[in-house]
Design an enzyme around this catalytic site. Structure first.
Site, PDB file in Angstrom:
ATOM      1  N   ASP A  50       0.845  -1.205   0.000  1.00 13.04           N
ATOM      2  CA  ASP A  50       0.000   0.000   0.000  1.00 13.04           C
ATOM      3  C   ASP A  50       0.880   1.254   0.000  1.00 13.04           C
ATOM      4  O   ASP A  50       0.378   2.377  -0.052  1.00 13.04           O
ATOM      5  CB  ASP A  50      -1.011  -0.006   1.154  1.00 13.04           C
ATOM      6  CG  ASP A  50      -0.359  -0.106   2.519  1.00 13.04           C
ATOM      7  OD1 ASP A  50       0.882  -0.206   2.589  1.00 13.04           O
ATOM      8  OD2 ASP A  50      -1.102  -0.099   3.525  1.00 13.04           O
ATOM      9  N   SER A  51       2.214   1.052   0.011  1.00  9.88           N
ATOM     10  CA  SER A  51       3.137   2.174  -0.199  1.00  9.88           C
ATOM     11  C   SER A  51       2.933   2.754  -1.599  1.00  9.88           C
ATOM     12  O   SER A  51       3.440   3.838  -1.911  1.00  9.88           O
ATOM     13  CB  SER A  51       4.593   1.732  -0.017  1.00  9.88           C
ATOM     14  OG  SER A  51       4.853   0.561  -0.767  1.00  9.88           O
ATOM     15  N   ASP A  89      -1.074  -6.025  -0.175  1.00 11.91           N
ATOM     16  CA  ASP A  89      -1.541  -5.419   1.080  1.00 11.91           C
ATOM     17  C   ASP A  89      -3.042  -5.222   1.054  1.00 11.91           C
ATOM     18  O   ASP A  89      -3.588  -4.663   0.085  1.00 11.91           O
ATOM     19  CB  ASP A  89      -0.895  -4.028   1.255  1.00 11.91           C
ATOM     20  CG  ASP A  89       0.377  -4.074   2.063  1.00 11.91           C
ATOM     21  OD1 ASP A  89       0.526  -4.999   2.892  1.00 11.91           O
ATOM     22  OD2 ASP A  89       1.232  -3.183   1.874  1.00 11.91           O
ATOM     23  N   LYS A 119      -1.427  -9.412   2.728  1.00  6.46           N
ATOM     24  CA  LYS A 119      -0.675  -8.998   3.928  1.00  6.46           C
ATOM     25  C   LYS A 119      -1.559  -8.056   4.738  1.00  6.46           C
ATOM     26  O   LYS A 119      -2.284  -7.234   4.159  1.00  6.46           O
ATOM     27  CB  LYS A 119       0.642  -8.319   3.533  1.00  6.46           C
ATOM     28  CG  LYS A 119       1.424  -7.778   4.740  1.00  6.46           C
ATOM     29  CD  LYS A 119       2.882  -7.484   4.420  1.00  6.46           C
ATOM     30  CE  LYS A 119       3.135  -6.140   3.781  1.00  6.46           C
ATOM     31  NZ  LYS A 119       2.717  -4.960   4.565  1.00  6.46           N
ATOM     32  N   GLU A 121      -1.709  -5.597   8.463  1.00  4.99           N
ATOM     33  CA  GLU A 121      -0.973  -4.990   9.569  1.00  4.99           C
ATOM     34  C   GLU A 121      -1.695  -5.247  10.894  1.00  4.99           C
ATOM     35  O   GLU A 121      -2.895  -4.982  11.003  1.00  4.99           O
ATOM     36  CB  GLU A 121      -0.846  -3.472   9.342  1.00  4.99           C
ATOM     37  CG  GLU A 121      -0.009  -3.133   8.124  1.00  4.99           C
ATOM     38  CD  GLU A 121       0.217  -1.628   7.952  1.00  4.99           C
ATOM     39  OE1 GLU A 121      -0.195  -0.843   8.831  1.00  4.99           O
ATOM     40  OE2 GLU A 121       0.800  -1.258   6.923  1.00  4.99           O
ATOM     41  N   GLU A 188       8.825  -4.312  10.684  1.00  6.03           N
ATOM     42  CA  GLU A 188       9.305  -3.030  10.168  1.00  6.03           C
ATOM     43  C   GLU A 188       9.860  -2.158  11.287  1.00  6.03           C
ATOM     44  O   GLU A 188       9.202  -1.922  12.310  1.00  6.03           O
ATOM     45  CB  GLU A 188       8.144  -2.304   9.446  1.00  6.03           C
ATOM     46  CG  GLU A 188       8.568  -0.962   8.866  1.00  6.03           C
ATOM     47  CD  GLU A 188       7.598  -0.404   7.826  1.00  6.03           C
ATOM     48  OE1 GLU A 188       6.655  -1.108   7.416  1.00  6.03           O
ATOM     49  OE2 GLU A 188       7.815   0.755   7.425  1.00  6.03           O
TER      50      GLU A 188
HETATM   51  O1  KIV Z   1       3.600  -1.171   1.661  1.00  8.72           O
HETATM   52  C1  KIV Z   1       4.795  -1.494   1.754  1.00  8.72           C
HETATM   53  O2  KIV Z   1       5.652  -1.117   0.937  1.00  8.72           O
HETATM   54  C2  KIV Z   1       5.193  -2.340   2.876  1.00  8.72           C
HETATM   55  C3  KIV Z   1       6.647  -2.613   3.049  1.00  8.72           C
HETATM   56  C4  KIV Z   1       7.310  -1.433   3.628  1.00  8.72           C
HETATM   57  C5  KIV Z   1       6.899  -3.816   3.855  1.00  8.72           C
HETATM   58  O3  KIV Z   1       4.370  -2.775   3.625  1.00  8.72           O
END
Ligand code: KIV
Length: 270
Positions: A50-51, A89, A119, A121, A188
């Site tokens: 989600d980055s 994510d 994934k 969180e 992280e």
């Molecule tokens: O969204 C992302 O890029 C991440 C990584 C930093 C692990 O979750």
């Protein structure tokens, strides 16, 4: 060196890599062209993170990106991948409210993008959602430590789990993710000694970002590694190339050629 032993990386191969002491490589990706480069280079896991909210859309945080946007990025990536395991994510707001919504979001990602896993969180606070998704046969990767979707709770992007109480809770959460049946966990920005304890305490692979070297693998945001993003300079980041400079030079040369009537030349036209 990439682990070419695996023609296709699966959650099972990752577990084997941990057991064999082979380090796991993981990078983010959000589009087809980059996916082809990263996958053919031999990466083990591609994370449609989600980055994308920061890197692709220019938002300050990961919070604004939507489930539809994540599915768009993920399906583009999947079309460029032949070997890596593609993990996506679940974005903020798509799984926190209740387990049924979490499952619906995960199913949409799997069905509409063709990715291999999701994934999420968090630890014990999202336990019921993780169970629901795993029971549907969808592999889940956890994410503990600095969890950017909770940035407004933390207040800053500083190192997490420095205090004993938070470190203890993180270790408990990692054990829980392992017991529930997650196939891996990202840690992280936490002290190396805490990630070492986690790595030794659980059976599933631990992938670190800013979590030191005692983990089973490493993940970075590709745009940071290749120097396409310039503002983000944390201590844990190693830039392998300055693509920003290389691209700027190329684009400036193109502009100059256009202005000076050097492009296109005789051979570059019909
Ligand atoms: O969204 C992302 O890029 C991440 C990584 C930093 C692990 O979750």
């Amino acid at each position: 060196m990439s682990n070419r032993k695996y023609k296709r990386v699966t959650t099972h191969s990752l577990l084997e890599m941990k057991q064999d002491g082979d380090k796991i490589s993981m990078l983010t990706c959000y589009d087809y062209s980059m996916a082809k480069i990263i996958d053919s280079s031999g990466i083990d896991i591609i994370l449609v993170g989600d980055s994308a909210s920061n890197v692709m859309a220019g938002h300050e945080t990961t919070l604004p990106i939507t489930l539809d946007q994540m599915i768009y990025h993920a399906s583009s990536v999947v079309r460029g991948v032949k070997r890596a395991l593609v993990v996506v994510d679940l974005p903020f707001g798509s799984y926190q409210s209740d387990p049924n919504e979490a499952l619906r979001s995960a199913i949409r990602i799997m069905k509409e993008s063709g990715a291999h896993a999701v994934k999420m969180e968090g630890g014990s606070e999202i336990k019921d959602s993780i169970i629901k998704i795993l029971n549907a046969g969808i592999p889940v990767m956890g994410h503990l430590g600095l969890t950017p979707q909770s940035i407004y709770k933390f207040g800053t992007y500083t190192v997490r789990a420095k205090e004993n109480k938070e470190a203890k809770r993180l270790i408990e959460d990692a054990k829980l993710l392992d017991e529930l049946g997650c196939f891996g966990v990202v840690l992280e920005k936490i002290p190396a000694k805490v990630s070492k304890k986690v790595t030794n305490a659980i059976n599933i692979p631990v992938i670190g970002i800013g979590a030191g070297s005692h983990v089973n693998g490493q993940v970075l945001v590709t745009h940071d590694l290749v120097g396409l993003s310039t503002e983000f300079n944390p201590r844990f980041l190693r830039r392998y190339v300055d693509l920003n400079e290389i691209m700027s030079k190329a684009i400036k040369s193109y502009i100059k050629d256009v202005k000076n009537l050097n492009f296109p030349n005789e051979n570059e036209q019909y």
